[in-house]
Scaffold this motif. Structure first.
Motif, PDB file in Angstrom:
ATOM      1  N   ASP A 128       1.018  -1.182  -0.063  1.00 18.94           N
ATOM      2  CA  ASP A 128       0.102  -0.074  -0.053  1.00 18.94           C
ATOM      3  C   ASP A 128       0.959   1.463  -0.086  1.00 18.94           C
ATOM      4  O   ASP A 128       1.796   1.372   0.708  1.00 18.94           O
ATOM      5  N   HIS A 129       0.732   2.417  -0.738  1.00 22.25           N
ATOM      6  CA  HIS A 129       1.080   3.414  -1.048  1.00 22.25           C
ATOM      7  C   HIS A 129       2.875   3.263  -1.102  1.00 22.25           C
ATOM      8  O   HIS A 129       3.644   3.701  -0.338  1.00 22.25           O
ATOM      9  N   LEU A 142      -5.882  12.732  -2.525  1.00 20.50           N
ATOM     10  CA  LEU A 142      -6.770  12.303  -1.570  1.00 20.50           C
ATOM     11  C   LEU A 142      -7.277  13.590  -0.863  1.00 20.50           C
ATOM     12  O   LEU A 142      -6.276  13.858  -0.092  1.00 20.50           O
ATOM     13  N   HIS A 198      -7.959   9.701   3.821  1.00 19.63           N
ATOM     14  CA  HIS A 198      -7.333   8.771   4.984  1.00 19.63           C
ATOM     15  C   HIS A 198      -7.873   9.295   6.266  1.00 19.63           C
ATOM     16  O   HIS A 198      -8.076  10.454   6.449  1.00 19.63           O
ATOM     17  N   HIS A 211      -9.526   4.639  -2.137  1.00 21.90           N
ATOM     18  CA  HIS A 211      -8.752   4.875  -1.018  1.00 21.90           C
ATOM     19  C   HIS A 211      -9.608   5.536   0.166  1.00 21.90           C
ATOM     20  O   HIS A 211     -10.560   6.469  -0.274  1.00 21.90           O
ATOM     21  N   ASN A 239     -10.005   0.459  -0.174  1.00 25.24           N
ATOM     22  CA  ASN A 239      -9.312   0.083   0.968  1.00 25.24           C
ATOM     23  C   ASN A 239      -9.902   0.741   2.318  1.00 25.24           C
ATOM     24  O   ASN A 239     -10.643   1.713   2.498  1.00 25.24           O
TER      25      ASN A 239
HETATM   26 ZN   LIG Z   1      -4.516   4.999   0.778  1.00 23.94          ZN
END
Ligand SMILES: [Zn+2]
Ligand SMILES: O=C(COP(=O)(O)O)N(O)CCCOP(=O)(O)O
Length: 308
Positions: free
Chosen positions: A81-82, A137, A179, A210, A253
């Motif tokens: 992830d990322h 994001l 997030h 995400h 996610n």
């Molecule tokens: Zn993410």
């Protein structure tokens, strides 16, 4: 077995559901997630962030996932992830990951393309799939100017060009999620017109969401009831996530909702039994909380139950 997400996404796209991508950081979290997927017969993506690598060390996480695959016999993707650079992606591919994300979304469009292309070339030569990200994001306020929204969210035309030029297998898009537990100040909303535009320009291409946690009120209240202090947190309503899976989103996610469920369980258990100092007494309920949360997501949000 350990699988790539290729077939999982093809099936998810065709049947309009999404595969859950859950972040893993320790044994109990992995055990909870995997037992939920076993119960619901759901395919699974276990994803490892930079923070998880630092916390648990790569080898422990890899071996725990190997144990999960052996013990459950589920189709499981081990996903980075990322990933912040080509090097970390290469390292994980060489260590047996079946999928990696290269997150070069904070670079220029051209730079993002060239870095992603490099990762795709290496990954594909090893039979590994790649997720990239385009757009920032971030939830933006309702009254924000459209131009600012365009600067942050994924541009549909750019997305099509990006996929064509990089050969990437899936794309994380920005349509208003972010997030963590504080995703929106005002009303939660996602840019579904933009999502539909992207899906139209990229037919049959798996999109990734995400920041898709809901921040369920009952877990927030439970945390705060037993000593937590998490005011004003809110996530994406679950019906919005369900809606997104109808327009090409194949990977969702989820990390924050697992954290809240686990933390609420630990707080409650510690409060309930002040005399206890056996970690198993509060980690077992924590594991069960993870399991119940993941089952809820699989059945009520993702629709990935009985899809093996
Ligand atoms: Zn993410
Ligand atoms: O999209 C998400 C999670 O979204 P969520 O916060 O809405 O669950 N992720 O990629 C998880 C990112 C976790 O990184 P870290 O371990 O460094 O804290």
């Amino acid at each position: 077995p350990l699988v790539t997400s290729k077939e999982l996404f093809t099936k998810a796209y065709a049947n309009k559901y999404a595969v859950g991508a859950f972040n893993v950081n320790n044994m109990e979290i992995i055990q909870g997630i995997v037992s939920a997927a076993k119960t619901e017969n759901a395919p699974l993506i276990l994803q490892v962030s930079a923070g998880a690598r630092k916390y648990a060390s790569p080898i422990y996480l890899r071996k725990l996932v190997e144990a999960a695959v052996e013990d459950s016999n589920l189709p499981i993707v081990l996903h980075l992830d990322h990933g912040e650079s080509f090097d970390i992606c290469k390292q994980c591919i060489d260590d047996g990951f079946t999928s990696v994300m290269i997150d070069a979304s904070h670079h220029s469009f051209e730079e993002n393309i060239s870095i992603t292309k490099k990762v795709v070339e290496y990954a594909h030569s090893k039979g590994v799939v790649v997720e990239a990200e385009l757009g920032r994001l971030a939830g933006v306020e309702d009254d924000v100017q459209v131009s600012e929204k365009d600067a942050i969210y994924t541009n549909p035309e750019q997305a099509a060009e990006f996929v064509q030029k990089t050969g990437v297998d899936s794309l994380a898009i920005a349509i208003g999620t972010s997030h963590g537990a504080y995703k929106f100040k005002g009303e939660p909303n996602l840019d579904f017109e933009r999502l539909q535009e992207i899906a139209k320009l990229l037919p049959n291409f798996p999109l990734v969401l995400h920041g898709a946690s809901t921040v369920l009120p009952e877990f927030l209240e439970l945390c705060n009831q037993y000593g937590g202090d998490i005011p004003g947190a809110q996530g994406v309503p679950e019906e919005m996530i369900r809606k997104a899976t109808q327009f090409g989103v194949c990977k969702v996610n989820i990390d924050t909702d697992l954290r809240l469920a686990m933390t609420a369980a630990v707080r409650k258990e510690l409060f309930a039994d002040p005399k206890n100092f056996d970690p198993r007494k509060y980690l077992a309920p924590a594991r069960t909380a993870i399991e119940e949360m993941v089952r809820h997501k699989i059945v009520n949000v993702l629709g990935s139950d009985n899809r093996i």
